[in-house]
Design a protein around this motif. Structure first.
Motif, PDB file in Angstrom:
ATOM      1  N   THR A   1     135.627  -0.659 -39.061  1.00 50.61           N
ATOM      2  CA  THR A   1     135.622  -0.777 -40.520  1.00 50.61           C
ATOM      3  C   THR A   1     134.399  -1.555 -40.997  1.00 50.61           C
ATOM      4  OG1 THR A   1     138.035  -0.702 -40.584  1.00 50.61           O
ATOM      5  CG2 THR A   1     136.923  -1.571 -42.527  1.00 50.61           C
ATOM      6  N   ALA A   2     134.024  -2.591 -40.254  1.00 42.68           N
ATOM      7  CA  ALA A   2     132.826  -3.359 -40.607  1.00 42.68           C
ATOM      8  C   ALA A   2     131.574  -2.490 -40.515  1.00 42.68           C
ATOM      9  CB  ALA A   2     132.700  -4.573 -39.690  1.00 42.68           C
ATOM     10  N   LEU A   3     131.528  -1.611 -39.500  1.00 47.83           N
ATOM     11  CA  LEU A   3     130.400  -0.687 -39.373  1.00 47.83           C
ATOM     12  C   LEU A   3     130.390   0.300 -40.524  1.00 47.83           C
ATOM     13  CD1 LEU A   3     128.004   0.508 -37.870  1.00 47.83           C
ATOM     14  CD2 LEU A   3     129.618   1.754 -36.396  1.00 47.83           C
ATOM     15  N   MET A   4     131.555   0.817 -40.887  1.00 50.07           N
ATOM     16  CA  MET A   4     131.649   1.730 -42.027  1.00 50.07           C
ATOM     17  C   MET A   4     131.167   1.041 -43.299  1.00 50.07           C
ATOM     18  SD  MET A   4     134.882   4.023 -43.396  1.00 50.07           S
ATOM     19  CE  MET A   4     136.055   2.668 -43.372  1.00 50.07           C
ATOM     20  N   LYS A   5     131.585  -0.195 -43.482  1.00 47.80           N
ATOM     21  CA  LYS A   5     131.159  -0.959 -44.657  1.00 47.80           C
ATOM     22  C   LYS A   5     129.644  -1.072 -44.714  1.00 47.80           C
ATOM     23  CE  LYS A   5     131.356  -5.652 -46.566  1.00 47.80           C
ATOM     24  NZ  LYS A   5     131.943  -7.008 -46.417  1.00 47.80           N
ATOM     25  N   GLY A   6     129.016  -1.444 -43.587  1.00 44.65           N
ATOM     26  CA  GLY A   6     127.570  -1.597 -43.568  1.00 44.65           C
ATOM     27  C   GLY A   6     126.843  -0.309 -43.891  1.00 44.65           C
ATOM     28  N   ALA A   7     127.311   0.807 -43.302  1.00 46.19           N
ATOM     29  CA  ALA A   7     126.656   2.091 -43.541  1.00 46.19           C
ATOM     30  C   ALA A   7     126.869   2.575 -44.967  1.00 46.19           C
ATOM     31  CB  ALA A   7     127.170   3.126 -42.541  1.00 46.19           C
ATOM     32  N   VAL A   8     128.057   2.349 -45.524  1.00 40.57           N
ATOM     33  CA  VAL A   8     128.333   2.758 -46.908  1.00 40.57           C
ATOM     34  C   VAL A   8     127.466   1.964 -47.873  1.00 40.57           C
ATOM     35  CG1 VAL A   8     130.074   2.724 -48.737  1.00 40.57           C
ATOM     36  CG2 VAL A   8     130.675   3.587 -46.478  1.00 40.57           C
ATOM     37  N   ILE A   9     127.305   0.678 -47.627  1.00 40.09           N
ATOM     38  CA  ILE A   9     126.444  -0.142 -48.484  1.00 40.09           C
ATOM     39  C   ILE A   9     125.004   0.371 -48.435  1.00 40.09           C
ATOM     40  CG2 ILE A   9     125.422  -2.441 -48.736  1.00 40.09           C
ATOM     41  CD1 ILE A   9     128.120  -3.615 -47.943  1.00 40.09           C
ATOM     42  N   GLN A  10     124.575   0.790 -47.247  1.00 39.18           N
ATOM     43  CA  GLN A  10     123.241   1.386 -47.123  1.00 39.18           C
ATOM     44  C   GLN A  10     123.115   2.616 -48.020  1.00 39.18           C
ATOM     45  OE1 GLN A  10     120.781   0.097 -45.778  1.00 39.18           O
ATOM     46  NE2 GLN A  10     120.931  -0.367 -43.611  1.00 39.18           N
ATOM     47  N   LEU A  11     124.079   3.517 -47.898  1.00 36.44           N
ATOM     48  CA  LEU A  11     124.037   4.734 -48.713  1.00 36.44           C
ATOM     49  C   LEU A  11     124.105   4.408 -50.201  1.00 36.44           C
ATOM     50  CD1 LEU A  11     126.283   7.455 -47.011  1.00 36.44           C
ATOM     51  CD2 LEU A  11     123.823   7.521 -47.386  1.00 36.44           C
ATOM     52  N   LYS A  12     124.913   3.426 -50.540  1.00 36.45           N
ATOM     53  CA  LYS A  12     125.054   3.031 -51.936  1.00 36.45           C
ATOM     54  C   LYS A  12     123.736   2.508 -52.494  1.00 36.45           C
ATOM     55  CE  LYS A  12     127.994   0.177 -54.937  1.00 36.45           C
ATOM     56  NZ  LYS A  12     129.128  -0.791 -54.951  1.00 36.45           N
ATOM     57  N   THR A  13     123.019   1.734 -51.694  1.00 38.84           N
ATOM     58  CA  THR A  13     121.719   1.212 -52.126  1.00 38.84           C
ATOM     59  C   THR A  13     120.728   2.342 -52.324  1.00 38.84           C
ATOM     60  OG1 THR A  13     122.148  -0.818 -50.881  1.00 38.84           O
ATOM     61  CG2 THR A  13     119.868  -0.401 -51.555  1.00 38.84           C
ATOM     62  N   ILE A  14     120.717   3.291 -51.384  1.00 37.00           N
ATOM     63  CA  ILE A  14     119.823   4.444 -51.521  1.00 37.00           C
ATOM     64  C   ILE A  14     120.166   5.239 -52.771  1.00 37.00           C
ATOM     65  CG2 ILE A  14     119.199   6.671 -50.506  1.00 37.00           C
ATOM     66  CD1 ILE A  14     119.452   5.388 -47.763  1.00 37.00           C
ATOM     67  N   ALA A  15     121.454   5.486 -53.000  1.00 35.88           N
ATOM     68  CA  ALA A  15     121.883   6.254 -54.167  1.00 35.88           C
ATOM     69  C   ALA A  15     121.476   5.566 -55.462  1.00 35.88           C
ATOM     70  CB  ALA A  15     123.399   6.449 -54.143  1.00 35.88           C
TER      71      ALA A  15
END
Length: 400
Positions: free
Chosen positions: A186-200
């Protein structure tokens, strides 16, 4: 958009009430490790893996130990690519002795039903390291101008690929849960989602997108697809056992065993924050769709399937989902991307079949989204469906 928000507000005020299957926190107790201890066999691929693992453990240098671990991991993936567990760990935990009471002679030799616990522990630790790399990359690199490092992607995908194999066994799932594997995923998912969110947040529809941005977006989605797939298998592992294979003498779990496992797994995922970040993942994919970025359809399917399982007959999950804005995310996702709606209707065009396929995928996503929406707002009891709102209660009798 105002209509959608109005409908979302109306549905959000609904309550699941006391109807349905309640999942208590005590069901997610992972304080006891599975009693069965497994070690590699002494012949064939397992003997090779055992030797590679011993070399890795005995390496004095940290760098050499890491190198040997990935040599082991590549061999592990090759050896177990088509692996199917026997009995799959669907045994009563009460019938198994505790790990503390087992002597060396009590090991199960051979990986017919699972894998050595130390391998699963190492994989869960590697997930934690992968998360640290994701966070460090996000804080030190320009998301729109720097490519994700090769080590982060190549080694990270090896770990996740091995975990997908490991999750085929109930025994392995229990060990993974015992070692806080879901929390780490879940922590890995959180980190990757935040990455995508920043890009978006940085992208503009009117501006061109660099190749690096496209590459990073694809890699993050690929990583998320692995993570979400592993969580999905962890919750719905029973779906892997429906294919009858009498030659393997596979023990098929009872409905009660499957239900109890799913309840326990859902609670663990919820308490780790998994539902929150699945909702955020869907929210980010909607935003990227609006900005006409290609999003992995399978990633969205997997996220919705987990939500369906988590909300089904689970008032606690339904209330939590509504409280974090899940209904709005589902409703906002309904509709077609502008690039499909505005695309020229040329019957002889080369892209016709591709557009038809994309349209079908979107339609299927909408059907699944509506199914999740139904689970979020409707509680089941007997042969009736009850839709409970702030003003009235409606009931439809099933035709059985």
């Amino acid at each position: 958009m105002n209509i959608v928000k109005g409908v979302a507000d109306l549905i959000r005020r609904t309550s699941s009430g006391p109807i349905g299957v309640s999942v208590s926190g005590s069901q997610a107790n992972w304080s006891h490790s599975p009693g069965q201890k497994i070690r590699f066999g002494e012949v064939g691929d397992e003997a090779i893996l055992n030797e590679l693992w011993v070399r890795c453990e005995q390496a004095a240098d940290k760098g050499e130990r890491k190198r040997l671990f990935y040599v082991f991991l590549r061999q592990f993936i090759v050896a177990y690519k088509n692996w199917k567990p026997i009995n799959s760990g669907w045994l009563s935990e009460d019938a198994l002795p505790s790990v503390e009471n087992l002597s060396t002679s009590d090991y199960t030799v051979g990986c017919s039903s699972g894998h050595p616990a130390e391998i699963i522990l190492k994989l869960s630790e590697e997930v934690k390291q992968l998360t640290s790399l994701i966070v460090e990359w996000r804080s030190t690199a320009d998301l729109l101008g720097a490519s994700i490092g090769l080590n982060l992607t190549s080694e990270g995908f090896l770990v996740l690929d091995a975990l997908e194999i490991v999750m085929r066994s109930m025994h392995n799932c229990k060990v993974f849960g015992y070692y806080s594997g879901i929390q780490k995923l879940t922590a890995l998912m959180k980190g990757a989602v935040i990455q995508l969110k920043t890009i978006a947040g940085e992208l503009s529809v009117d501006e061109g997108v660099s190749n690096i941005v496209v590459e990073n977006t694809k890699l993050l989605q690929k990583m998320l697809k692995y993570v979400v797939s592993i969580i999905h298998i962890f919750i719905d592992i029973d779906s892997l056992f429906y294919v009858e294979d009498h030659s393997l003498s596979m023990k098929v779990p009872t409905c009660e065993e499957r239900l109890m496992w799913r309840q326990k797994a859902v609670v663990l995922v919820m308490e780790a924050g998994g539902i929150n970040w699945l909702v955020e993942l869907l929210r980010v994919t909607r935003r990227l769709n609006i900005k006409e970025q290609n999003i992995e359809v399978e990633l969205q399917f997997l996220a919705l399937k987990i939500l369906y399982s988590a909300l089904s007959e689970n008032p606690r999950g339904q209330n939590h989902f509504k409280s974090i804005g899940g209904l709005e995310v589902l409703l906002d996702g309904l509709g077609l991307p502008s690039k499909i709606v505005l695309a020229p209707k040329d019957p002889a065009g080369a892209d016709k079949k591709r557009d038809e396929s994309r349209f079908l995928n979107i339609l299927q996503l909408h059907v699944l989204s509506l199914a999740v929406l139904r689970e979020a707002v409707i509680a089941f009891a007997g042969n009736h469906i009850y839709c409970i709102s702030s003003t009235s209660v409606f009931s439809w009798e099933f035709l059985i």
